[in-house]
Design an enzyme around this catalytic site. Structure first.
Site, PDB file in Angstrom:
ATOM      1  N   HIS A 128     -16.783 -35.447   7.538  1.00 49.27           N
ATOM      2  CA  HIS A 128     -16.796 -36.333   8.703  1.00 49.27           C
ATOM      3  C   HIS A 128     -15.613 -36.040   9.625  1.00 49.27           C
ATOM      4  CE1 HIS A 128     -20.048 -38.837   7.306  1.00 49.27           C
ATOM      5  NE2 HIS A 128     -19.414 -39.147   6.186  1.00 49.27           N
ATOM      6  N   HIS A 177     -16.521 -35.072   1.018  1.00 49.19           N
ATOM      7  CA  HIS A 177     -17.455 -35.797   1.879  1.00 49.19           C
ATOM      8  C   HIS A 177     -16.749 -36.298   3.141  1.00 49.19           C
ATOM      9  CE1 HIS A 177     -20.847 -38.539   2.725  1.00 49.19           C
ATOM     10  NE2 HIS A 177     -19.897 -39.348   3.160  1.00 49.19           N
ATOM     11  N   GLU A 178     -15.627 -36.963   2.969  1.00 49.55           N
ATOM     12  CA  GLU A 178     -14.898 -37.507   4.110  1.00 49.55           C
ATOM     13  C   GLU A 178     -14.256 -36.416   4.959  1.00 49.55           C
ATOM     14  OE1 GLU A 178     -15.192 -40.545   5.131  1.00 49.55           O
ATOM     15  OE2 GLU A 178     -16.355 -41.095   3.362  1.00 49.55           O
TER      16      GLU A 178
END
Length: 87
Positions: free
Chosen positions: A23, A19-20
């Site tokens: 980003h 997920h990170e």
């Protein structure tokens, strides 16, 4: 059950990192500096984080900001799709 807590922690860590990473990759693609990337343990849960430059982020258009903010969710959806295929 408590006997499965190790599997849960590992899968949570893996999903958080993916997920990170979404980003971070979107920020780099939009030419925003990534200050920090890391993992820490909060209570008993592993947590990943990405710290991006808020000064540069504030100069972007709303579409580009939204692209960075939604990239983590997009990577989670891709991960779910791949897990469904494997299952």
């Amino acid at each position: 059950p408590y006997s499965e807590i190790g599997y849960y922690a590992i899968s949570l860590l893996f999903c958080s990192v993916i997920h990170e990473l979404g980003h971070a990759l979107a920020a780099v693609k939009e030419d925003v500096h990534v200050n920090d990337v890391g993992v820490y343990l909060y209570l008993c849960f592993p947590v990943a984080f990405v710290n991006i430059s808020s000064e540069r982020l504030s100069t972007l258009t709303q579409t580009r900001i939204l692209r960075i903010m939604c990239a983590g969710i997009w990577h989670n959806l891709v991960l779910v799709f791949l897990a469904g295929l494997i299952y």
